[in-house]
Design an enzyme around this catalytic site. Structure first.
Site, short mmCIF file in Angstrom:
data_model
loop_
_atom_site.label_atom_id
_atom_site.label_comp_id
_atom_site.label_asym_id
_atom_site.label_seq_id
_atom_site.Cartn_x
_atom_site.Cartn_y
_atom_site.Cartn_z
N ASN A 1 0.87 -1.18 0.00
CA ASN A 1 0.00 0.00 0.00
C ASN A 1 0.90 1.23 0.00
O ASN A 1 1.52 1.54 1.01
CB ASN A 1 -0.89 -0.05 1.25
CG ASN A 1 -1.74 1.20 1.41
OD1 ASN A 1 -1.78 2.04 0.52
ND2 ASN A 1 -2.41 1.31 2.56
N TRP A 2 0.97 1.89 -1.14
CA TRP A 2 1.89 3.02 -1.26
C TRP A 2 1.35 4.28 -0.59
O TRP A 2 2.06 5.29 -0.51
CB TRP A 2 2.19 3.28 -2.75
CG TRP A 2 2.98 2.19 -3.42
CD1 TRP A 2 3.39 1.00 -2.87
CD2 TRP A 2 3.46 2.17 -4.78
NE1 TRP A 2 4.08 0.24 -3.79
CE2 TRP A 2 4.14 0.94 -4.97
CE3 TRP A 2 3.38 3.06 -5.85
CZ2 TRP A 2 4.73 0.61 -6.20
CZ3 TRP A 2 3.96 2.72 -7.06
CH2 TRP A 2 4.64 1.51 -7.23
N LYS A 3 0.09 4.25 -0.17
CA LYS A 3 -0.54 5.40 0.50
C LYS A 3 -0.36 6.68 -0.35
O LYS A 3 -0.26 6.58 -1.57
CB LYS A 3 0.00 5.54 1.93
CG LYS A 3 -0.15 4.24 2.73
CD LYS A 3 0.05 4.39 4.21
CE LYS A 3 -0.12 3.04 4.89
NZ LYS A 3 -0.01 3.11 6.35
N HIS B 1 -9.44 1.03 5.07
CA HIS B 1 -8.15 1.19 5.75
C HIS B 1 -8.35 2.08 6.99
O HIS B 1 -9.15 3.02 6.97
CB HIS B 1 -7.12 1.82 4.81
CG HIS B 1 -5.74 1.75 5.35
ND1 HIS B 1 -5.28 2.64 6.30
CD2 HIS B 1 -4.73 0.89 5.13
CE1 HIS B 1 -4.04 2.31 6.62
NE2 HIS B 1 -3.68 1.26 5.93
N GLU C 1 -6.71 4.41 8.18
CA GLU C 1 -6.52 5.84 7.97
C GLU C 1 -7.79 6.48 7.42
O GLU C 1 -8.13 7.60 7.78
CB GLU C 1 -5.32 6.06 7.03
CG GLU C 1 -4.01 5.80 7.77
CD GLU C 1 -2.89 5.25 6.90
OE1 GLU C 1 -2.95 5.33 5.67
OE2 GLU C 1 -1.93 4.70 7.50
N GLU D 1 -4.94 -5.17 10.53
CA GLU D 1 -3.90 -4.16 10.74
C GLU D 1 -4.15 -3.46 12.07
O GLU D 1 -4.93 -2.49 12.13
CB GLU D 1 -3.93 -3.12 9.61
CG GLU D 1 -3.69 -3.71 8.23
CD GLU D 1 -3.18 -2.66 7.26
OE1 GLU D 1 -2.07 -2.83 6.77
OE2 GLU D 1 -3.87 -1.66 7.02
N GLY E 1 2.90 2.13 10.86
CA GLY E 1 3.81 3.26 10.72
C GLY E 1 4.58 3.59 11.99
O GLY E 1 5.23 4.62 12.08
N SER F 1 3.85 -2.32 10.20
CA SER F 1 5.30 -2.39 10.33
C SER F 1 5.89 -3.73 9.90
O SER F 1 6.82 -4.24 10.54
CB SER F 1 5.73 -2.03 11.75
OG SER F 1 5.32 -0.71 12.08
N GLY G 1 3.05 -1.17 4.25
CA GLY G 1 3.04 0.26 3.97
C GLY G 1 4.43 0.76 3.65
O GLY G 1 4.94 0.58 2.54
N GLY G 2 5.10 1.35 4.64
CA GLY G 2 6.40 1.98 4.43
C GLY G 2 7.42 1.15 3.66
O GLY G 2 8.06 1.66 2.73
P1 13P Z 1 3.28 0.29 7.68
O1 13P Z 1 3.80 -0.97 7.04
O2 13P Z 1 3.98 1.52 7.21
O3 13P Z 1 3.18 0.16 9.14
O4 13P Z 1 1.75 0.47 7.14
C1 13P Z 1 0.88 -0.59 7.22
C2 13P Z 1 -0.35 -0.26 6.48
O5 13P Z 1 -1.13 0.60 6.89
C3 13P Z 1 -0.61 -0.95 5.21
O6 13P Z 1 -1.91 -0.72 4.75
#
Ligand code: 13P
Length: 251
Positions: free
Chosen positions: A9-11, A95, A97, A167, A173, A213, A234-235
């Protein structure tokens, strides 16, 4: 029996040029990896470019969100049909967020999920508790509400296309990953819930991803757990080398 599923997920990151370059690196790194599903979710504006780059590769395309209508007077929204048109196979839905920052509810996410399935895309439904909910021992209650609400009115047949992503919000994050046992416990709970809501076959076949993470140095332990079928990253999905290692997890 469950095919591993690794999604990035590149956000809200990456220009079109940066997205193209990252996708090109992944195509080169992951050529020939056929025994697992590999999915990347760039921003809307880069979907078309990335779709072109990953054509004829094992990598599939996801959107990070969509609107539960096909067309009409919905200014600023993007429909599942248009996502399919640009080359998406999947859409991430619900998600944390979006739940926290845009106020998305379980019932709204359920509408999206139904529309995504109706269109022929596949949903990746995200669920997970906050730190406070976990500390107040409300984690199971929250997961139950999110699963029951998100999957409301779905048939067992429709469930065949649904991917769940657990998640925990406190792990997103933050660099704090759930331990292998914490993640396995939550996944096992979710699978049992799916068994109760649908049936044993659906529960056994549904892929449940862990997110929060996930990094090259913890993916192997997490994916070795019985009920963890993949990762939503994510990251670390923004670094070709890290995402490559995560896709090529060894367990
Ligand atoms: P991180 O891997 O940056 O913690 O993010 C996880 C995430 O929200 C994937 O959708």
């Amino acid at each position: 029996m469950r095919r591993p599923f690794i999604a990035g997920n590149w956000k809200l990151n990456q220009t079109i040029a940066e997205s193209r370059e990252l996708a090109q690196q992944l195509v080169a790194n992951l050529a020939g990896v056929e025994d697992r599903d590999i999915v990347i979710a760039p921003v809307f504006t880069a979907l078309s470019t990335v779709a072109e780059v990953i054509k004829n590769s094992p990598i599939q395309l996801a959107a990070q969100n969509c609107y539960p209508q096909i067309q009409g007077a919905f200014t600023g929204e993007v429909s599942p049909l248009l996502l399919q048109d640009v080359g998406c196979n999947y859409s991430i839905l619900g998600h944390s967020e979006r739940r926290q920052l845009m106020g998305e509810t379980d019932s709204f996410i359920n509408l999206k999920l139904l529309k995504v399935l109706e269109t022929g895309l596949l949903p990746i439904l995200c669920i997970g508790e906050t730190l406070q909910e976990r500390e107040e021992n409300r984690m199971l209650e929250v997961l139950t509400r999110q699963i029951e609400g998100g999957l409301d009115t779905l048939t067992a047949e429709q469930m065949a296309g649904v991917v769940i992503a657990y998640e925990p919000i406190w792990a997103i994050g933050t660099g704090i990953t759930a331990t292998d046992d914490q993640a396995q416990d939550a996944h096992s709970f979710i699978r049992n819930l799916i068994r109760e809501l649908f049936n044993t076959e659906v529960a056994a076949a549904t892929r449940i991803l862990y997110g929060g993470s996930v990094k090259p140095d913890n993916v192997d332990g997490l994916l070795a757990q019985e009920d963890i079928d993949g990762a939503l990253v994510g990251g670390a999905s923004l670094k070709a080398e890290d995402f490559t290692r995560i896709v090529r997890f060894e367990s």
